[in-house]
Design a protein around this motif. Structure first.
Motif, mmCIF file in Angstrom:
data_model
loop_
_atom_site.group_PDB
_atom_site.id
_atom_site.type_symbol
_atom_site.label_atom_id
_atom_site.label_comp_id
_atom_site.label_asym_id
_atom_site.label_seq_id
_atom_site.Cartn_x
_atom_site.Cartn_y
_atom_site.Cartn_z
ATOM 1 N N VAL A 1 25.496 32.995 23.953
ATOM 2 C CA VAL A 1 25.127 31.943 23.063
ATOM 3 C C VAL A 1 24.952 32.639 21.656
ATOM 4 N N ALA A 2 25.130 31.938 20.517
ATOM 5 C CA ALA A 2 24.907 32.488 19.032
ATOM 6 C C ALA A 2 23.389 31.787 18.862
ATOM 7 N N VAL A 3 22.568 33.091 18.932
ATOM 8 C CA VAL A 3 21.082 32.793 18.550
ATOM 9 C C VAL A 3 20.916 33.060 17.085
ATOM 10 N N PRO A 4 20.281 32.047 16.339
ATOM 11 C CA PRO A 4 20.183 32.026 15.007
ATOM 12 C C PRO A 4 18.774 32.847 14.559
ATOM 13 N N VAL A 5 18.876 33.923 14.875
ATOM 14 C CA VAL A 5 17.898 34.873 14.634
ATOM 15 C C VAL A 5 17.462 35.157 13.199
ATOM 16 N N ALA A 6 18.337 35.414 12.463
ATOM 17 C CA ALA A 6 18.150 35.495 11.009
ATOM 18 C C ALA A 6 17.310 34.235 10.304
ATOM 19 N N GLU A 7 17.836 32.989 10.595
ATOM 20 C CA GLU A 7 17.283 32.087 9.943
ATOM 21 C C GLU A 7 15.906 31.605 10.815
ATOM 22 N N LEU A 8 15.792 31.768 12.038
ATOM 23 C CA LEU A 8 14.467 31.680 12.652
ATOM 24 C C LEU A 8 13.359 32.515 12.156
ATOM 25 N N LEU A 9 13.754 33.591 11.534
ATOM 26 C CA LEU A 9 12.896 34.814 11.081
ATOM 27 C C LEU A 9 12.787 34.770 9.497
ATOM 28 N N SER A 10 13.497 33.879 8.794
ATOM 29 C CA SER A 10 13.469 33.794 7.275
ATOM 30 C C SER A 10 12.204 33.220 6.854
ATOM 31 N N ALA A 11 12.036 34.160 5.861
ATOM 32 C CA ALA A 11 10.455 33.892 5.136
ATOM 33 C C ALA A 11 10.416 32.138 4.818
ATOM 34 N N GLU A 12 11.480 31.477 4.333
ATOM 35 C CA GLU A 12 11.496 30.163 4.021
ATOM 36 C C GLU A 12 11.264 29.197 5.265
ATOM 37 N N TYR A 13 11.714 29.755 6.348
ATOM 38 C CA TYR A 13 11.886 28.812 7.568
ATOM 39 C C TYR A 13 10.335 28.874 7.866
ATOM 40 N N LEU A 14 9.760 30.001 8.217
ATOM 41 C CA LEU A 14 8.377 30.096 8.628
ATOM 42 C C LEU A 14 7.384 29.823 7.789
ATOM 43 N N ALA A 15 7.541 29.508 6.436
ATOM 44 C CA ALA A 15 6.756 28.943 5.639
ATOM 45 C C ALA A 15 6.935 27.663 5.923
ATOM 46 N N GLN A 16 8.258 26.776 6.139
ATOM 47 C CA GLN A 16 8.272 25.488 6.157
ATOM 48 C C GLN A 16 7.666 25.086 7.597
ATOM 49 N N ARG A 17 7.857 25.891 8.593
ATOM 50 C CA ARG A 17 7.076 25.709 9.883
ATOM 51 C C ARG A 17 5.497 25.774 9.777
ATOM 52 N N ALA A 18 4.849 26.467 8.994
ATOM 53 C CA ALA A 18 3.432 26.620 8.989
ATOM 54 C C ALA A 18 2.889 25.315 7.970
ATOM 55 N N GLN A 19 3.911 24.502 7.475
ATOM 56 C CA GLN A 19 3.362 23.417 6.877
ATOM 57 C C GLN A 19 2.986 22.251 7.982
ATOM 58 N N GLY A 20 3.466 22.410 8.999
ATOM 59 C CA GLY A 20 3.050 21.481 10.192
ATOM 60 C C GLY A 20 1.524 21.718 10.814
ATOM 61 N N ILE A 21 0.983 22.763 10.257
ATOM 62 C CA ILE A 21 -0.235 23.055 10.846
ATOM 63 C C ILE A 21 -1.369 22.529 9.972
ATOM 64 N N GLN A 22 -2.456 21.681 10.631
ATOM 65 C CA GLN A 22 -3.374 20.887 9.831
ATOM 66 C C GLN A 22 -4.849 21.813 10.364
ATOM 67 N N ALA A 23 -5.684 21.698 9.406
ATOM 68 C CA ALA A 23 -6.812 22.441 9.545
ATOM 69 C C ALA A 23 -7.517 21.794 10.801
ATOM 70 N N ASP A 24 -7.823 20.446 10.656
ATOM 71 C CA ASP A 24 -8.485 19.660 11.468
ATOM 72 C C ASP A 24 -7.770 18.723 12.502
ATOM 73 N N GLN A 25 -6.534 19.087 12.830
ATOM 74 C CA GLN A 25 -6.111 17.993 13.798
ATOM 75 C C GLN A 25 -4.953 18.803 14.456
ATOM 76 N N ALA A 26 -4.924 18.952 15.775
ATOM 77 C CA ALA A 26 -3.813 19.683 16.633
ATOM 78 C C ALA A 26 -2.770 18.790 16.528
ATOM 79 N N MET A 27 -1.292 19.511 16.535
ATOM 80 C CA MET A 27 -0.061 18.702 16.404
ATOM 81 C C MET A 27 0.495 18.336 17.683
ATOM 82 N N GLY A 28 -0.186 18.709 19.042
ATOM 83 C CA GLY A 28 0.426 18.165 20.297
ATOM 84 C C GLY A 28 1.417 19.131 20.335
#
Length: 582
Positions: free
Chosen positions: A350-377
């Motif tokens: 399987v081609a695992v997209p490691v570089a994109e999964l670890l890219s700074a832009e991707y991780l910053a975008q993923r972090a935007q889904g975290i709220q200080a006062d609400q769990a995401m489920g």
């Protein structure tokens, strides 16, 4: 890279404040059974030249014996692993596999993938797929679960490239213990007792682990294993060829084939097995370079994602045992597990997209889904450029694994995680050792959802996804940390939490592994039961977390090195581990 002697000052605060000449020191952890909440926090061992941290004092002693004889860190790790096969048989051994990180000042960092592979004749089906509705436990305790063992060949290749002492010398400690016997520890007794019904179904396995009343041998019983001693003598004299070919190979095949539910292992599978040397997976975080195993292990990738996401949160502003720390860490970990369960499998299939999964832009975008006062489920996998996510399919990884770290006086450093998967593996006994059940690390269930395939599906000659995460951290090119843990899929949480504690709260290694555990594997937010961290459950529930209290029997082991060259240990208080140094 990795040419400077600068080291990570923040991680080992105060480690260099050691006066006088450091002689050999050895600290042993009280022997607590699996999951026990009773534990004694351990004082770190510090040494100037060399150190070993393993899951059992007898294995640590073996490593130090080899180091004191002039052996390399690789030599010591091999000797320790062979002893662990004997004294911690529920966790690892030559019937299983593992991942090894080896650093040498001249040649840098290399990884060895000694993971098991599916036999050539394996059917291209999912375990649990319609028409193959065997339960997970049934498959686990059958010949179907046995992958081609890889650990021994991995150890031999490590020795060929980084060993100093003769191969046969490394077997002496384990042979002596197998012949003279060792005392059954509380943890081994407890795990045998918990597994005795499954062990009893295998007559040869039961004859070794159970008494005449089919009960676990009592704590302190001297357990001898002359069969394993004979196998070790053969391997010491003839090398891995006598394991992958000949009478011993035929015995393994017969044991797998002669089960009520037989497996597919053949002589061709054993002869064809090879260790894969893969480039280390690395990520830069502030002044550190964090490195670990690439796929088929998902462990290091998920750990790096968690750390990369957390740097976009205010977690460092709060205490490591605060509800805020639990919230942010759990949210970051559920995002990482969503990606891990979706994208990661054997990269030869399987081609695992490691570089994109670890890219700074991707991780910053993923972090935007975290709220200080609400769990995401439950988190969804991230959206990658021009890629449609495969089907999300977790695997039911079990927690019987071991981790060791060794540093020698020449600057060589080893971080190795090995496993036979579940406690006592497949329960199948061959000449004094157990065979793995690693094929149940493939996803269990349907092989596709809505037309999308599950990347971690069972296929011939494929290596199942793992969460094992032996890792090293570098600063200015030189290693300042080596660590890892057993624990099934929770390995990701244990290693990420330890690194977070050292990176974000400046804790020393021993303080980091002493922390109460928490996190999420994209399900409930898990808190270590019977520990102070459980006080936060009501606060977390109010944020929308589904909270589960449970045992977290990690076995995280760490060696850190400060700018004066002083080594410092971290030994998990939840198991039987010990550290020693000189």
């Amino acid at each position: 890279m990795r040419n400077s002697h600068l080291v990570l000052r923040k991680i080992v605060v105060g480690v260099g404040l050691i006066c006088g000449v450091l002689s050999t020191v050895h600290a042993k952890q009280p022997l607590n059974p699996e999951g026990s909440s009773q534990r004694t926090e351990q004082v770190a061992v510090r040494s100037q030249e060399m150190m070993a941290v393993t899951a059992n004092p007898l294995a640590t002693d073996a490593a130090m014996t080899i180091l004191n004889q002039g052996g390399s860190a690789a030599d010591a790790a091999i000797a320790a692993q062979l002893v662990l096969n004997l004294v911690e048989p529920q966790s690892s051994g030559i019937g299983g596999g593992g991942f090894i990180l080896a650093f040498h000042p001249k040649s840098g960092l290399i990884t060895y993938d000694a993971r098991e592979v599916a036999p050539l004749d394996s059917p291209v089906v999912y375990f649990g797929q319609p028409g193959h509705e065997l339960s997970f436990k049934t498959v686990m305790n059958s010949g179907l679960s046995v992958g081609v063992p890889g650990l021994l060949l991995g150890l031999e290749q490590l020795h060929t490239e980084y060993g100093h002492l003769p191969w046969a010398t490394l077997f002496a400690p384990a042979i002596t213990l197998a012949e003279q016997g060792f005392l059954v520890s509380p943890r081994l007794h407890t795990l045998i007792q918990q597994s005795r019904a499954d062990l009893a179904r295998q007559p040869e396995t039961a004859a070794y682990f159970l008494d005449a009343e089919q009960q676990a041998w009592p704590v302190g019983h001297r357990l001898r294993n002359p069969q394993f001693a004979a196998v070790l003598r053969l391997l010491a004299q003839q090398g891995s060829s006598s394991f992958y070919q000949g009478a011993l190979a035929r015995d393994m095949i017969a044991a797998v084939r002669n089960q009520p539910i037989s497996g597919y292992l053949t002589e061709q599978d054993l002869r064809a097995y090879s260790v894969v040397k893969r480039p280390a997976l690395c990520m830069t975080l502030k002044q550190w370079e964090i490195c670990g195993m690439p796929p088929p292990s998902s462990g290091s990738l998920a750990v790096m994602q968690i750390l990369g996401i957390l740097q976009h949160t205010p977690i460092a502003q709060y205490a490591p045992d605060s509800w805020q720390a639990v919230h942010y860490f759990s949210e970051a970990s559920r995002l990482a597990f969503a990606d891990r369960d979706t994208w990661v499998a054997d990269p030869d299939f399987v081609a695992v997209p490691v570089a994109e999964l670890l890219s700074a832009e991707y991780l910053a975008q993923r972090a935007q889904g975290i709220q200080a006062d609400q769990a995401m489920g439950v988190a969804l996998p991230g959206e990658l450029t021009q890629l449609t996510p495969p089907a999300l399919a977790p695997a039911l990884e079990q927690a019987a694994t071991t981790h060791l770290v060794v540093a020698d006086a020449r600057g060589q450093l080893i971080s190795m995680t090995s496993s036979i998967e579940a406690a006592f593996g497949s329960k199948i006994w061959v000449q004094g050792f157990l065979l793995n059940n690693q094929l149940t690390d493939f996803s269990f269930g349907n092989q596709q959802t809505d037309g999308r395939i599950v990347v971690n599906r069972l296929e011939p000659q494929k290596r199942p996804r793992s969460s094992m995460a032996p890792m090293m951290v570098f600063e200015a090119g030189m290693p300042v940390l080596a660590l890892g843990s057993p624990g099934g899929s929770a390995i990701v949480l244990y290693v990420a939490q330890a690194l977070s504690a050292m990176f974000y709260w400046n804790l020393e290694p021993q303080q980091a592994v002493n922390l109460d555990h928490y996190g999420s594997r994209n399900g409930p937010t898990e808190l270590e039961a019977d520990r102070p961290i459980s006080r936060h459950q009501d606060t977390l529930k109010a944020l929308g977390h589904e909270v589960r209290l449970q045992s977290f029997p990690s076995g995280t082991h760490i060696i850190a090195k400060d700018k004066q060259g002083v080594l410092s240990s971290g030994v998990d208080p939840r198991r039987e581990g010990s550290a020693a140094g000189r």
